[in-house]
Design an enzyme around this catalytic site. Sequence first.
Site, PDB file in Angstrom:
ATOM      1  N   LYS A 183     -11.395  -9.111 -47.431  1.00 42.99           N
ATOM      2  CA  LYS A 183     -11.299  -8.585 -46.061  1.00 42.99           C
ATOM      3  C   LYS A 183      -9.864  -8.683 -45.516  1.00 42.99           C
ATOM      4  O   LYS A 183      -9.452  -7.876 -44.689  1.00 42.99           O
ATOM      5  CB  LYS A 183     -12.267  -9.342 -45.140  1.00 42.99           C
ATOM      6  CG  LYS A 183     -13.739  -9.050 -45.469  1.00 42.99           C
ATOM      7  CD  LYS A 183     -14.682 -10.027 -44.788  1.00 42.99           C
ATOM      8  CE  LYS A 183     -16.137  -9.669 -45.102  1.00 42.99           C
ATOM      9  NZ  LYS A 183     -17.096 -10.707 -44.669  1.00 42.99           N
ATOM     10  N   VAL A 240     -18.024 -15.967 -50.512  1.00 40.32           N
ATOM     11  CA  VAL A 240     -19.246 -16.634 -51.001  1.00 40.32           C
ATOM     12  C   VAL A 240     -19.221 -16.920 -52.502  1.00 40.32           C
ATOM     13  O   VAL A 240     -20.074 -17.635 -53.007  1.00 40.32           O
ATOM     14  CB  VAL A 240     -20.541 -15.866 -50.663  1.00 40.32           C
ATOM     15  CG1 VAL A 240     -20.887 -15.974 -49.202  1.00 40.32           C
ATOM     16  CG2 VAL A 240     -20.480 -14.434 -51.127  1.00 40.32           C
ATOM     17  N   TYR A 276     -15.098 -18.352 -41.256  1.00 37.10           N
ATOM     18  CA  TYR A 276     -16.328 -18.049 -40.500  1.00 37.10           C
ATOM     19  C   TYR A 276     -16.532 -19.016 -39.360  1.00 37.10           C
ATOM     20  O   TYR A 276     -15.571 -19.460 -38.741  1.00 37.10           O
ATOM     21  CB  TYR A 276     -17.547 -18.004 -41.441  1.00 37.10           C
ATOM     22  CG  TYR A 276     -17.329 -16.928 -42.454  1.00 37.10           C
ATOM     23  CD1 TYR A 276     -17.382 -15.595 -42.070  1.00 37.10           C
ATOM     24  CD2 TYR A 276     -16.976 -17.229 -43.742  1.00 37.10           C
ATOM     25  CE1 TYR A 276     -17.121 -14.599 -42.968  1.00 37.10           C
ATOM     26  CE2 TYR A 276     -16.712 -16.236 -44.650  1.00 37.10           C
ATOM     27  CZ  TYR A 276     -16.781 -14.925 -44.254  1.00 37.10           C
ATOM     28  OH  TYR A 276     -16.511 -13.948 -45.135  1.00 37.10           O
ATOM     29  N   TYR A 288     -16.694  -1.260 -49.411  1.00 35.97           N
ATOM     30  CA  TYR A 288     -16.786  -2.670 -49.022  1.00 35.97           C
ATOM     31  C   TYR A 288     -17.343  -3.529 -50.169  1.00 35.97           C
ATOM     32  O   TYR A 288     -16.783  -4.582 -50.496  1.00 35.97           O
ATOM     33  CB  TYR A 288     -17.648  -2.803 -47.751  1.00 35.97           C
ATOM     34  CG  TYR A 288     -17.981  -4.236 -47.426  1.00 35.97           C
ATOM     35  CD1 TYR A 288     -16.981  -5.117 -47.019  1.00 35.97           C
ATOM     36  CD2 TYR A 288     -19.282  -4.727 -47.572  1.00 35.97           C
ATOM     37  CE1 TYR A 288     -17.272  -6.454 -46.763  1.00 35.97           C
ATOM     38  CE2 TYR A 288     -19.577  -6.054 -47.322  1.00 35.97           C
ATOM     39  CZ  TYR A 288     -18.570  -6.914 -46.917  1.00 35.97           C
ATOM     40  OH  TYR A 288     -18.851  -8.237 -46.680  1.00 35.97           O
ATOM     41  N   SER A 343     -15.495 -12.134 -49.657  1.00 30.98           N
ATOM     42  CA  SER A 343     -14.905 -11.918 -48.331  1.00 30.98           C
ATOM     43  C   SER A 343     -13.393 -12.117 -48.267  1.00 30.98           C
ATOM     44  O   SER A 343     -12.770 -11.732 -47.281  1.00 30.98           O
ATOM     45  CB  SER A 343     -15.573 -12.841 -47.312  1.00 30.98           C
ATOM     46  OG  SER A 343     -16.840 -12.332 -47.018  1.00 30.98           O
TER      47      SER A 343
END
Length: 321
Positions: free
Chosen positions: A71, A265, A247, A195, A68
């Site tokens: 992103k 992760v 998050y 992605y 992530s």
Amino acid sequence: MSIQPHQQDHLMAQWVSQFRTAAKEGQCASYIPALAKKDPNQLAIAIIGSNGNEIKAGDTTELFTLQSVSKVITFILACMDRGLPYVLERVDVEPTGDTFNSIIRLESHQPGKPFNPMINAGAITVSSMLAGHSPQEKVIKILQFLEQIIGKQLSINEEVFQSEWQTANRNRALAYYLMDSGFLDCPVEAALEVYLKQCAIEVNVSDLAMIGLVIANDGYHPLLKKQLFPKQVAKLAKALMVTCGMYNASGKFAAFIGLPAKSGVSGAILTAVPGHAGLNSPFPTGCGIGIYGPAIDPIGNSVAGVQLLKHLATEWDMTIF
Ligand code: DON
């Protein structure tokens, strides 16, 4: 680009061994088989300052996937490719307090616009709008952009990509929802391919630190002396990292650490420390921090990594607030 070692490596090595034991409180991500095989006790940190000094300690040669953390990169690229108004029409900048792969708000809030680019729904939307006619072209753009920042070519870990591609049911569900409500700029499978490939890009902690350094400097690369992306986009990226980067633990992270950061992760944490936040640290003109500790908590953040970062931020009084 010239990077100099810093005399505080020894202190950092002590801190790494102190916090390595915290890994016991977490586990490697099990939903991606290739990540489940990692050694949960690994911990590494690299810090690169605007002056070109680097402190590093722990398992610094270990390669891991961006997950992530990617992103942030694709958000910056999409803003450069399409312009801010286009991107912000398709993805909002509001934290959710939900898990990173949650689907609930795509239906409960109309018109189903993803809340922010740091959750999967927003990131898949962002990946779909990158310049390029095919997933391959979009992925090449991401790799080229990272090469500009880091100064070397990165590659994609095929095993991680394949293991996610085979099991991406929830991400597929998110992408179909997004397609149905008109937020995807390319077909579902193409958006997912971009992605999941961006998530599988492999780096080490120094690579992460370099990315953090450029974000900390508002898109200016202090070692290349070159503006790589607009200041306004870098500021927005940092605001998103503070509000959504960790998050549904972003609030606590902001409250008790107070630095723009993004986790993945794989156990990666990218942190950008602007100059004004690092005045009492060995990096008074700002720095980027890369951390890797694959044992994560249920929210998806590296357990030992967050504790190490908290210690560092406290000892050096590093906070943007
Ligand atoms: O979408 C996924 O499931 C992953 N490839 C990326 C997720 C991730 O890193 C979320 N992190 N904490």
